[in-house]
Design a protein around this motif. Structure first.
Motif, PDB file in Angstrom:
ATOM      1  N   GLU A 189     -12.168  -9.307   1.153  1.00 37.59           N
ATOM      2  CA  GLU A 189     -12.709 -10.503   0.496  1.00 37.59           C
ATOM      3  C   GLU A 189     -13.737 -10.113  -0.572  1.00 37.59           C
ATOM      4  OE1 GLU A 189     -15.103 -14.638   1.630  1.00 37.59           O
ATOM      5  OE2 GLU A 189     -14.144 -13.458   3.210  1.00 37.59           O
ATOM      6  N   LEU A 190     -14.566  -9.133  -0.238  1.00 38.12           N
ATOM      7  CA  LEU A 190     -15.572  -8.688  -1.199  1.00 38.12           C
ATOM      8  C   LEU A 190     -14.922  -8.161  -2.467  1.00 38.12           C
ATOM      9  CD1 LEU A 190     -18.416  -7.779  -2.157  1.00 38.12           C
ATOM     10  CD2 LEU A 190     -17.984  -5.632  -0.922  1.00 38.12           C
ATOM     11  N   VAL A 191     -14.001  -7.201  -2.342  1.00 31.75           N
ATOM     12  CA  VAL A 191     -13.451  -6.578  -3.545  1.00 31.75           C
ATOM     13  C   VAL A 191     -12.605  -7.566  -4.350  1.00 31.75           C
ATOM     14  CG1 VAL A 191     -13.615  -4.243  -2.645  1.00 31.75           C
ATOM     15  CG2 VAL A 191     -11.499  -5.521  -2.317  1.00 31.75           C
ATOM     16  N   ARG A 192     -11.993  -8.518  -3.683  1.00 29.25           N
ATOM     17  CA  ARG A 192     -11.288  -9.574  -4.434  1.00 29.25           C
ATOM     18  C   ARG A 192     -12.284 -10.384  -5.249  1.00 29.25           C
ATOM     19  NH1 ARG A 192      -7.741 -10.452   0.381  1.00 29.25           N
ATOM     20  NH2 ARG A 192      -5.665  -9.672  -0.150  1.00 29.25           N
ATOM     21  N   SER A 193     -13.437 -10.680  -4.648  1.00 31.50           N
ATOM     22  CA  SER A 193     -14.451 -11.460  -5.366  1.00 31.50           C
ATOM     23  C   SER A 193     -15.009 -10.692  -6.557  1.00 31.50           C
ATOM     24  CB  SER A 193     -15.595 -11.846  -4.420  1.00 31.50           C
ATOM     25  OG  SER A 193     -16.454 -10.746  -4.150  1.00 31.50           O
ATOM     26  N   LEU A 194     -14.882  -9.367  -6.533  1.00 37.99           N
ATOM     27  CA  LEU A 194     -15.364  -8.539  -7.639  1.00 37.99           C
ATOM     28  C   LEU A 194     -14.324  -8.384  -8.742  1.00 37.99           C
ATOM     29  CD1 LEU A 194     -17.128  -5.684  -5.621  1.00 37.99           C
ATOM     30  CD2 LEU A 194     -18.176  -7.716  -6.634  1.00 37.99           C
ATOM     31  N   GLY A 195     -13.097  -8.858  -8.486  1.00 35.21           N
ATOM     32  CA  GLY A 195     -12.084  -8.833  -9.534  1.00 35.21           C
ATOM     33  C   GLY A 195     -10.828  -8.046  -9.233  1.00 35.21           C
ATOM     34  N   ALA A 196     -10.673  -7.528  -8.012  1.00 32.66           N
ATOM     35  CA  ALA A 196      -9.462  -6.776  -7.686  1.00 32.66           C
ATOM     36  C   ALA A 196      -8.249  -7.697  -7.669  1.00 32.66           C
ATOM     37  CB  ALA A 196      -9.618  -6.089  -6.340  1.00 32.66           C
ATOM     38  N   ASP A 197      -7.167  -7.242  -8.279  1.00 29.55           N
ATOM     39  CA  ASP A 197      -5.934  -8.022  -8.287  1.00 29.55           C
ATOM     40  C   ASP A 197      -5.125  -7.797  -7.026  1.00 29.55           C
ATOM     41  OD1 ASP A 197      -5.833  -9.042 -11.246  1.00 29.55           O
ATOM     42  OD2 ASP A 197      -6.333  -6.917 -11.396  1.00 29.55           O
ATOM     43  N   GLU A 198      -5.213  -6.597  -6.486  1.00 30.23           N
ATOM     44  CA  GLU A 198      -4.491  -6.226  -5.277  1.00 30.23           C
ATOM     45  C   GLU A 198      -5.404  -5.370  -4.418  1.00 30.23           C
ATOM     46  OE1 GLU A 198      -0.419  -3.773  -3.924  1.00 30.23           O
ATOM     47  OE2 GLU A 198      -0.947  -4.017  -6.039  1.00 30.23           O
ATOM     48  N   VAL A 199      -5.273  -5.482  -3.090  1.00 32.68           N
ATOM     49  CA  VAL A 199      -6.085  -4.670  -2.185  1.00 32.68           C
ATOM     50  C   VAL A 199      -5.181  -3.984  -1.168  1.00 32.68           C
ATOM     51  CG1 VAL A 199      -8.269  -5.902  -2.416  1.00 32.68           C
ATOM     52  CG2 VAL A 199      -6.560  -6.737  -0.805  1.00 32.68           C
ATOM     53  N   ILE A 200      -5.524  -2.755  -0.840  1.00 30.81           N
ATOM     54  CA  ILE A 200      -4.753  -1.948   0.110  1.00 30.81           C
ATOM     55  C   ILE A 200      -5.713  -1.374   1.143  1.00 30.81           C
ATOM     56  CG2 ILE A 200      -3.377   0.152   0.402  1.00 30.81           C
ATOM     57  CD1 ILE A 200      -2.269  -0.306  -2.412  1.00 30.81           C
ATOM     58  N   ASP A 201      -5.349  -1.473   2.404  1.00 28.93           N
ATOM     59  CA  ASP A 201      -6.127  -0.875   3.487  1.00 28.93           C
ATOM     60  C   ASP A 201      -5.670   0.573   3.668  1.00 28.93           C
ATOM     61  OD1 ASP A 201      -7.293  -0.019   5.869  1.00 28.93           O
ATOM     62  OD2 ASP A 201      -7.076  -1.958   6.857  1.00 28.93           O
ATOM     63  N   TYR A 202      -6.567   1.510   3.381  1.00 27.88           N
ATOM     64  CA  TYR A 202      -6.195   2.926   3.438  1.00 27.88           C
ATOM     65  C   TYR A 202      -5.864   3.389   4.855  1.00 27.88           C
ATOM     66  CZ  TYR A 202     -10.940   3.830   5.158  1.00 27.88           C
ATOM     67  OH  TYR A 202     -12.098   3.835   5.904  1.00 27.88           O
ATOM     68  N   THR A 203      -6.318   2.628   5.874  1.00 31.24           N
ATOM     69  CA  THR A 203      -6.008   3.008   7.253  1.00 31.24           C
ATOM     70  C   THR A 203      -4.593   2.588   7.653  1.00 31.24           C
ATOM     71  OG1 THR A 203      -6.825   0.969   8.293  1.00 31.24           O
ATOM     72  CG2 THR A 203      -8.439   2.710   7.858  1.00 31.24           C
ATOM     73  N   LYS A 204      -3.960   1.734   6.844  1.00 27.38           N
ATOM     74  CA  LYS A 204      -2.640   1.226   7.181  1.00 27.38           C
ATOM     75  C   LYS A 204      -1.553   1.608   6.177  1.00 27.38           C
ATOM     76  CE  LYS A 204      -4.647  -2.809   9.494  1.00 27.38           C
ATOM     77  NZ  LYS A 204      -4.763  -4.294   9.505  1.00 27.38           N
ATOM     78  N   GLU A 205      -1.964   1.956   4.970  1.00 30.80           N
ATOM     79  CA  GLU A 205      -0.975   2.242   3.931  1.00 30.80           C
ATOM     80  C   GLU A 205      -1.497   3.341   3.011  1.00 30.80           C
ATOM     81  OE1 GLU A 205       1.103   0.087   0.040  1.00 30.80           O
ATOM     82  OE2 GLU A 205       0.097  -1.142   1.564  1.00 30.80           O
ATOM     83  N   ASP A 206      -0.628   4.263   2.665  1.00 31.90           N
ATOM     84  CA  ASP A 206      -0.943   5.311   1.702  1.00 31.90           C
ATOM     85  C   ASP A 206      -0.403   4.861   0.348  1.00 31.90           C
ATOM     86  OD1 ASP A 206      -1.187   7.534   0.110  1.00 31.90           O
ATOM     87  OD2 ASP A 206      -0.346   8.937   1.579  1.00 31.90           O
ATOM     88  N   PHE A 207      -1.315   4.509  -0.559  1.00 33.24           N
ATOM     89  CA  PHE A 207      -0.863   3.961  -1.839  1.00 33.24           C
ATOM     90  C   PHE A 207      -0.051   4.970  -2.639  1.00 33.24           C
ATOM     91  CE2 PHE A 207      -4.502   6.269  -3.446  1.00 33.24           C
ATOM     92  CZ  PHE A 207      -4.148   6.598  -4.747  1.00 33.24           C
ATOM     93  N   THR A 208      -0.228   6.265  -2.368  1.00 28.50           N
ATOM     94  CA  THR A 208       0.529   7.275  -3.117  1.00 28.50           C
ATOM     95  C   THR A 208       1.995   7.329  -2.692  1.00 28.50           C
ATOM     96  OG1 THR A 208       0.037   9.106  -1.592  1.00 28.50           O
ATOM     97  CG2 THR A 208      -1.565   8.675  -3.344  1.00 28.50           C
ATOM     98  N   LYS A 209       2.361   6.577  -1.650  1.00 28.76           N
ATOM     99  CA  LYS A 209       3.741   6.579  -1.171  1.00 28.76           C
ATOM    100  C   LYS A 209       4.424   5.219  -1.316  1.00 28.76           C
ATOM    101  CE  LYS A 209       2.807  10.272   2.169  1.00 28.76           C
ATOM    102  NZ  LYS A 209       2.777  10.675   3.599  1.00 28.76           N
ATOM    103  N   ASN A 210       3.784   4.306  -2.090  1.00 33.05           N
ATOM    104  CA  ASN A 210       4.363   2.960  -2.196  1.00 33.05           C
ATOM    105  C   ASN A 210       5.282   2.804  -3.408  1.00 33.05           C
ATOM    106  OD1 ASN A 210       2.661   2.696  -4.400  1.00 33.05           O
ATOM    107  ND2 ASN A 210       1.254   1.247  -3.414  1.00 33.05           N
ATOM    108  N   GLY A 211       5.470   3.868  -4.171  1.00 28.44           N
ATOM    109  CA  GLY A 211       6.396   3.812  -5.303  1.00 28.44           C
ATOM    110  C   GLY A 211       5.810   3.223  -6.575  1.00 28.44           C
ATOM    111  N   GLN A 212       4.564   2.779  -6.530  1.00 29.53           N
ATOM    112  CA  GLN A 212       3.930   2.190  -7.708  1.00 29.53           C
ATOM    113  C   GLN A 212       3.331   3.288  -8.599  1.00 29.53           C
ATOM    114  OE1 GLN A 212       3.934  -1.223  -8.359  1.00 29.53           O
ATOM    115  NE2 GLN A 212       5.318  -1.209  -6.589  1.00 29.53           N
ATOM    116  N   LEU A 213       3.325   3.018  -9.902  1.00 28.65           N
ATOM    117  CA  LEU A 213       2.749   3.948 -10.865  1.00 28.65           C
ATOM    118  C   LEU A 213       1.550   3.314 -11.556  1.00 28.65           C
ATOM    119  CD1 LEU A 213       5.966   5.427 -12.538  1.00 28.65           C
ATOM    120  CD2 LEU A 213       4.536   6.478 -10.760  1.00 28.65           C
TER     121      LEU A 213
END
Length: 326
Positions: A189-213
């Motif tokens: 909620e905090l980082v969204r309020s600061l302007g993040a468009d998308e948020v990822i929980d590092y304990t549940k997902e490795d963003f380097t393996k999601n296929g996004q560039l």
């Protein structure tokens, strides 16, 4: 009245080496301000220099024992006196800034150069918030400017809930980027309020393996590596590091070879221009300092212990002169 209270340390070690002591009040030189400090921060830099766990830090602070007994870089307070050559500030001005390399803000008074990283406080900003602006935000600026963020580019801010990370999210957004913030779920909620468009929980997902560039990956906490992130960067993409001297070698190497590069902005630069920039962005409603907890000066050991948990959200503030006013 030539004495003041300060947090001092005479040897490297755990938080318990810190103590309150009466010391000589500094006297401003001709080009300096004497600031009565209302608030400062306990930062990752403070804890690293005090513990000296990384021996290289002793090159700054002293090989065997600290050369400067008082830590603290961020400050917000009122001008108590000005040197003979100072024309930009006057007694009573509300000022904020950072005193890099010299430190000294964990005390009731600190001297800073009038031409240094200090400016009038943003209108309507309380002292506690003003004290929590500069360190994280200027470090984030040092990191993001070489990446040349442009409107519509995609950036990952890893460690988005820390001091540098919360600044990085807001500044990347200010520069027009689409921001993916990586942090713990409790801070979504905090980082969204600061302007993040998308948020990822590092304990549940490795963003380097999601296929996004992404065009930029900003590691604000020193937990990633170029090798891990390289596959998630677009052609011409930039990995921005904030820790690990190996990245200095990689920055030199990737500047010459390959289409993806490492940026490692050391030593960081702290300028008046950047402090004034942050003042303007705050007054425009585009930035705010994030404060996790505030402690009175007498609880500096507890504040330091909390920072060393590496679980703080934004900044930890130390109140020096609670009676200075609002």
């Amino acid at each position: 009245m030539n004495r003041m209270r300060a947090v001092v340390y005479d040897r490297y070690g755990p938080p318990e080496v810190l103590r309150l002591e009466q010391v000589e009040r500094p006297i401003p030189k001709d080009d300096e301000l004497l600031v009565k400090v209302h608030a400062t921060t306990v930062s990752r830099t403070d804890t690293g220099l005090r513990s000296a766990d990384l021996f290289v830090s002793r090159l700054v602070t002293g090989l065997l024992r600290p050369k400067r007994r008082i830590l603290g870089s961020d400050f917000a307070g009122k001008v108590e006196a000005v040197g003979a050559a100072v024309t930009e500030f006057a007694v009573g001005d509300r000022v904020f800034g950072i005193n890099p390399w010299k430190f000294g803000a964990h005390a009731e008074f600190v001297c800073v150069r009038a031409s240094g990283a200090v400016a009038q406080m943003p209108a309507g900003t309380p002292f506690e918030e003003a004290a929590a602006i500069c360190d994280g935000a200027i470090l984030a600026l040092n990191a993001l400017r070489p990446a040349n963020l442009r409107n519509g580019q995609r950036i990952v801010v890893y460690g988005a809930s820390g001091s540098i990370g919360t600044a990085g999210v807001q500044l990347a957004r200010y520069f027009g980027a689409d921001v993916t913030a990586v942090c713990n779920t409790k801070n979504f909620e905090l980082v969204r309020s600061l302007g993040a468009d998308e948020v990822i929980d590092y304990t549940k997902e490795d963003f380097t393996k999601n296929g996004q560039l992404y065009e930029v990956i900003f590691d604000s906490v020193g937990k990633l590596s170029f090798s891990r992130c390289r596959g998630s960067l677009n052609h011409g993409g930039v990995y921005v590091a904030t820790d690990d001297l190996n990245n200095l070698v990689l920055a030199l190497w990737t500047a010459r070879i390959g289409d993806k590069r490492v940026v490692f902005p050391i030593p960081p630069r702290f300028t008046k221009k950047d402090v004034v920039f942050l003042k303007d962005v705050i007054e425009a409603g585009k930035y705010r300092a994030v404060i996790d907890r505030s402690y009175p000066m007498e609880q500096v050991v507890e504040a330091t212990r909390y920072v060393e948990t590496k679980q703080k959200t934004g900044n930890v503030v130390l109140i020096i002169n609670a009676d200075i006013g609002t």
